[in-house]
Every structure is written in C-alpha cells, then in structure tokens.
Motif scaffolding. Structure first.
Motif, PDB file in Angstrom:
ATOM      1  N   ALA A   1      32.357  39.950  44.809  1.00 23.29           N
ATOM      2  CA  ALA A   1      31.637  39.791  43.625  1.00 23.29           C
ATOM      3  C   ALA A   1      32.216  38.862  42.454  1.00 23.29           C
ATOM      4  O   ALA A   1      33.586  39.073  42.141  1.00 23.29           O
ATOM      5  N   ALA A   2      31.438  37.723  42.152  1.00 24.75           N
ATOM      6  CA  ALA A   2      32.173  36.845  41.185  1.00 24.75           C
ATOM      7  C   ALA A   2      31.092  36.249  40.414  1.00 24.75           C
ATOM      8  O   ALA A   2      30.052  36.123  40.767  1.00 24.75           O
ATOM      9  N   ILE A   3      31.267  35.551  39.199  1.00 30.92           N
ATOM     10  CA  ILE A   3      30.410  34.660  38.665  1.00 30.92           C
ATOM     11  C   ILE A   3      30.830  33.184  38.462  1.00 30.92           C
ATOM     12  O   ILE A   3      32.205  32.989  38.574  1.00 30.92           O
ATOM     13  N   ALA A   4      30.232  32.139  38.294  1.00 33.33           N
ATOM     14  CA  ALA A   4      30.293  30.695  38.049  1.00 33.33           C
ATOM     15  C   ALA A   4      30.489  30.414  36.637  1.00 33.33           C
ATOM     16  O   ALA A   4      29.403  30.878  36.021  1.00 33.33           O
ATOM     17  N   GLN A   5      30.739  29.116  36.238  1.00 34.29           N
ATOM     18  CA  GLN A   5      30.653  28.781  34.744  1.00 34.29           C
ATOM     19  C   GLN A   5      29.072  28.437  34.541  1.00 34.29           C
ATOM     20  O   GLN A   5      28.884  28.704  33.573  1.00 34.29           O
ATOM     21  N   TRP A   6      28.373  28.071  35.453  1.00 32.54           N
ATOM     22  CA  TRP A   6      27.104  27.800  35.137  1.00 32.54           C
ATOM     23  C   TRP A   6      26.325  29.134  34.954  1.00 32.54           C
ATOM     24  O   TRP A   6      25.183  28.928  34.475  1.00 32.54           O
ATOM     25  N   GLN A   7      26.717  30.208  35.559  1.00 31.21           N
ATOM     26  CA  GLN A   7      25.991  31.386  35.065  1.00 31.21           C
ATOM     27  C   GLN A   7      26.413  31.909  33.883  1.00 31.21           C
ATOM     28  O   GLN A   7      25.683  33.013  33.245  1.00 31.21           O
ATOM     29  N   CYS A   8      27.313  31.168  33.181  1.00 29.92           N
ATOM     30  CA  CYS A   8      27.710  31.361  31.698  1.00 29.92           C
ATOM     31  C   CYS A   8      27.447  30.528  30.729  1.00 29.92           C
ATOM     32  O   CYS A   8      27.797  30.547  29.565  1.00 29.92           O
ATOM     33  N   GLY A   9      26.475  29.379  31.173  1.00 27.50           N
ATOM     34  CA  GLY A   9      26.263  28.385  30.110  1.00 27.50           C
ATOM     35  C   GLY A   9      27.158  27.319  29.918  1.00 27.50           C
ATOM     36  O   GLY A   9      26.987  26.495  29.061  1.00 27.50           O
ATOM     37  N   ALA A  10      28.154  27.377  31.091  1.00 30.81           N
ATOM     38  CA  ALA A  10      29.248  26.417  30.939  1.00 30.81           C
ATOM     39  C   ALA A  10      29.456  25.424  32.124  1.00 30.81           C
ATOM     40  O   ALA A  10      30.374  25.100  32.529  1.00 30.81           O
TER      41      ALA A  10
ATOM     42  N   SER B   1      30.005  22.530  34.445  1.00 30.28           N
ATOM     43  CA  SER B   1      30.730  21.132  34.309  1.00 30.28           C
ATOM     44  C   SER B   1      31.331  21.164  33.081  1.00 30.28           C
ATOM     45  O   SER B   1      31.772  19.919  32.390  1.00 30.28           O
ATOM     46  N   ALA B   2      31.530  22.102  32.094  1.00 31.78           N
ATOM     47  CA  ALA B   2      32.041  21.956  30.625  1.00 31.78           C
ATOM     48  C   ALA B   2      33.831  21.747  30.805  1.00 31.78           C
ATOM     49  O   ALA B   2      34.417  22.464  31.928  1.00 31.78           O
ATOM     50  N   LYS B   3      34.132  20.830  30.375  1.00 37.91           N
ATOM     51  CA  LYS B   3      35.522  20.566  30.292  1.00 37.91           C
ATOM     52  C   LYS B   3      36.234  21.969  29.517  1.00 37.91           C
ATOM     53  O   LYS B   3      35.643  22.462  28.825  1.00 37.91           O
ATOM     54  N   ILE B   4      37.864  22.222  29.826  1.00 37.56           N
ATOM     55  CA  ILE B   4      38.212  22.982  29.230  1.00 37.56           C
ATOM     56  C   ILE B   4      38.070  23.268  27.763  1.00 37.56           C
ATOM     57  O   ILE B   4      37.871  24.287  27.279  1.00 37.56           O
ATOM     58  N   GLY B   5      38.139  22.107  26.823  1.00 35.81           N
ATOM     59  CA  GLY B   5      38.145  22.116  25.687  1.00 35.81           C
ATOM     60  C   GLY B   5      36.903  22.429  25.287  1.00 35.81           C
ATOM     61  O   GLY B   5      36.436  22.662  23.844  1.00 35.81           O
ATOM     62  N   ASP B   6      35.782  22.293  26.018  1.00 39.99           N
ATOM     63  CA  ASP B   6      34.298  22.670  25.838  1.00 39.99           C
ATOM     64  C   ASP B   6      33.687  23.853  26.128  1.00 39.99           C
ATOM     65  O   ASP B   6      32.489  24.351  25.784  1.00 39.99           O
ATOM     66  N   ILE B   7      34.811  24.725  26.780  1.00 41.27           N
ATOM     67  CA  ILE B   7      34.078  26.109  27.176  1.00 41.27           C
ATOM     68  C   ILE B   7      34.171  27.207  25.975  1.00 41.27           C
ATOM     69  O   ILE B   7      35.181  27.170  25.331  1.00 41.27           O
ATOM     70  N   GLY B   8      33.283  27.647  25.698  1.00 39.58           N
ATOM     71  CA  GLY B   8      32.986  28.512  24.760  1.00 39.58           C
ATOM     72  C   GLY B   8      33.884  29.810  24.893  1.00 39.58           C
ATOM     73  O   GLY B   8      34.095  30.095  26.171  1.00 39.58           O
TER      74      GLY B   8
ATOM     75  N   GLY C   1      40.932  27.834  43.701  1.00 40.09           N
ATOM     76  CA  GLY C   1      41.937  28.643  43.355  1.00 40.09           C
ATOM     77  C   GLY C   1      43.325  27.929  44.169  1.00 40.09           C
ATOM     78  O   GLY C   1      44.398  28.470  43.810  1.00 40.09           O
ATOM     79  N   LEU C   2      43.055  26.840  44.474  1.00 43.13           N
ATOM     80  CA  LEU C   2      44.210  26.176  45.237  1.00 43.13           C
ATOM     81  C   LEU C   2      44.475  24.934  44.481  1.00 43.13           C
ATOM     82  O   LEU C   2      45.431  24.220  44.553  1.00 43.13           O
ATOM     83  N   VAL C   3      43.551  24.173  44.046  1.00 44.83           N
ATOM     84  CA  VAL C   3      43.484  22.940  43.227  1.00 44.83           C
ATOM     85  C   VAL C   3      42.740  22.886  41.933  1.00 44.83           C
ATOM     86  O   VAL C   3      42.097  23.910  41.734  1.00 44.83           O
ATOM     87  N   GLY C   4      43.076  22.078  41.089  1.00 41.68           N
ATOM     88  CA  GLY C   4      42.426  21.946  40.136  1.00 41.68           C
ATOM     89  C   GLY C   4      40.738  21.055  39.992  1.00 41.68           C
ATOM     90  O   GLY C   4      41.151  20.268  41.168  1.00 41.68           O
TER      91      GLY C   4
ATOM     92  N   ALA D   1      37.571  27.152  33.788  1.00 42.77           N
ATOM     93  CA  ALA D   1      37.466  28.845  33.598  1.00 42.77           C
ATOM     94  C   ALA D   1      37.514  29.406  34.853  1.00 42.77           C
ATOM     95  O   ALA D   1      38.140  30.487  35.467  1.00 42.77           O
ATOM     96  N   TYR D   2      36.651  28.809  36.041  1.00 41.60           N
ATOM     97  CA  TYR D   2      36.463  29.430  37.368  1.00 41.60           C
ATOM     98  C   TYR D   2      37.595  29.349  38.142  1.00 41.60           C
ATOM     99  O   TYR D   2      38.352  30.135  38.700  1.00 41.60           O
ATOM    100  N   SER D   3      38.172  28.074  38.070  1.00 39.84           N
ATOM    101  CA  SER D   3      39.420  27.738  38.800  1.00 39.84           C
ATOM    102  C   SER D   3      40.676  28.556  38.259  1.00 39.84           C
ATOM    103  O   SER D   3      41.349  29.257  39.215  1.00 39.84           O
TER     104      SER D   3
END
Length: 252
Positions: free
Chosen positions: A89-98, A100-107, A149-152, A158-160
């Motif tokens: 079980a896990a969630i992705a950034q798009w499921q949190c409204g983020a 393709s957001a860059k790190i500085g743009d993630i809420g 989890g192996l590369v950026g 956030a997911y990575s």
C-alpha cells in the motif's frame, strides 16, 4: 511455492497488490487482502475464492496504528498465524495534488501525507508483522519500493524520498531479524501498467517508454511473480535485497 502458508497483502484492491494476492493463492497460500478500498479488496478476495482458494478481505488504513493492529489481529483470528507479508500500500504525489511538483513547490500537507502513508504506514505494518513472526518461528516480508527509491526523478521528490526510506527500513530489518529467521526484501518496480503511473503516462508517455530498454510497460503479474518467489522458501538465503522489475531501466 506457498503451500500451507498464510500471506498478507496490503494495497490489494487492484494493480500489483491484486496480482500478488491472486498469484499467492494460486501457489497455495491462504491470503488476507487489505486495502483502504474495501469493495476492491472484496473483489480481489472473490477472485481467489471463486478459483477455489481461501481469502479474507478487510478495510485498512495503514497510516492508522489501530487499523494495522486490527488487520494483523484479523489474520491471526482467521488463520492462526502469519508466514508472509507484502507491504504494498502506498500513494503517489498526484494523489495528493502534487503531480510533477518540484521539491520547492510541494505543499506541506502533500509531503506529510506521502510520508505518513508510504513510510510510517509501511513501518507500522512491519512492526506488527515482525512482532508476530519473531514469536512464531520466522517468516518473510516484502516491501514495495520503486525505481524512484534507487534514483532521483524530477517531479517525484516526496515519493522518491519515501521509497528511499523504505529501502533503509528493509535493509535494517533484514540485519536485525536475520537471527529470528525472518527475511526482509523489497521489490523496485519500474513503470507498470496500473493506475498508479497514469499521471506520468498522461503527461510524458512517449518519453517514459523511451527510457525503458524493453520499450513497454511492465504488467502487475510480472511483479507479482517475483514477490511470491521472495515470500517462498525458494528464496530462503535472500534477505536485505532490493530487486528490480523495470524492463532494464536501471541498467541504463
């Protein structure tokens, strides 16, 4: 491969989780199917029982400690033990409204939610599973990591980060519990044909496939086969590993 074993699969309402639950049952396991989506979990369990297997379904929010305790308790009440677990079980950034957001743009809320589900949730599951397995002769755990989890990967900060953390949990638990005959490994899927990668496909599908040497998406069943093998005694000398299922992506 899993005759007479009891296996728990989280995030099993569809995709890789469903494919793994079905494959585990085909290999002889009695399967506990858990997901926040109870209807989907029941559909997975029905696929198993209609094929002659044994399965139970339950609604579980892995980010809630009480839910996780109840989930493992239900498995023990029904089957008496727990031999293997796939913490998927896990969630992705798009499921949190983020998406393709860059790190500085993630809420802050999106970042916290991803960590709460993917990292804390996986740890809560591991803690409950390890507690039982330590007292009852061992077992096998497989955690769902990712190529992220192996590369950026740009747009997946956030997911990575969450999947890198799962790799750390996996390796550390493998060392700590080897003497208790508990094996802990992780699978690192690439781009698999599930709704989980739908956002990436919609925005950069051609480029995504071009980055995969096999030039195609993987199928959930192709990940499931590896998970089932890792849960089985055929992999009894493998622990602390991060196993790729990525069509050659990480070889590039």
């Amino acid at each position: 491969m899993l005759n007479d074993k009891v296996v728990l699969v989280t995030g099993a309402a569809g995709g890789i989780g469903r494919a793994t639950a079905v494959a585990a049952a085909r290999e002889g396991a009695r399967v506990a199917v858990a997901d926040l989506n109870l209807e989907g979990a029941r559909e997975t369990a029905l696929l198993i029982t209609d094929a002659g297997g044994s399965a139970i379904a339950m609604r579980t929010d892995i980010s809630v400690p009480g839910d996780v305790r109840a989930m493992v308790g239900a498995v023990l009440d029904r089957y008496g033990r727990l031999d293997g677990a796939f913490n998927n079980a896990a969630i992705a950034q798009w499921q949190c409204g983020a998406a393709s957001a860059k790190i500085g743009d993630i809420g802050e809320d999106a970042f916290a939610r991803i960590m709460q589900v993917n990292v804390t949730g996986t740890w809560l599951c591991m803690r409950a599973e390890l507690e039982h397995m330590s007292r009852n002769g061992g077992g096998a755990i497989v955690n769902a990591s990712s190529i992220s989890g192996l590369v950026g990967r740009a747009g997946s900060g956030a997911y990575s980060a969450s999947k890198h953390a799962i790799n750390g949990l996996t390796k550390t638990a493998a060392i700590e519990y080897a003497a208790s005959d508990i094996r802990v490994n992780a699978v690192c899927p690439g781009f698999i044909d599930t709704v989980f990668v739908s956002s990436s496909l919609a925005t950069r599908g051609d480029a995504l496939l071009a980055s995969v040497p096999m030039h195609r998406l993987g199928q959930p069943e192709e990940v499931a086969e590896l998970v089932v093998w890792l849960l089985s005694d055929r992999a009894r000398y493998i622990t602390g590993s991060l196993q790729g299922v990525d069509g050659g992506f990480m070889a590039g």
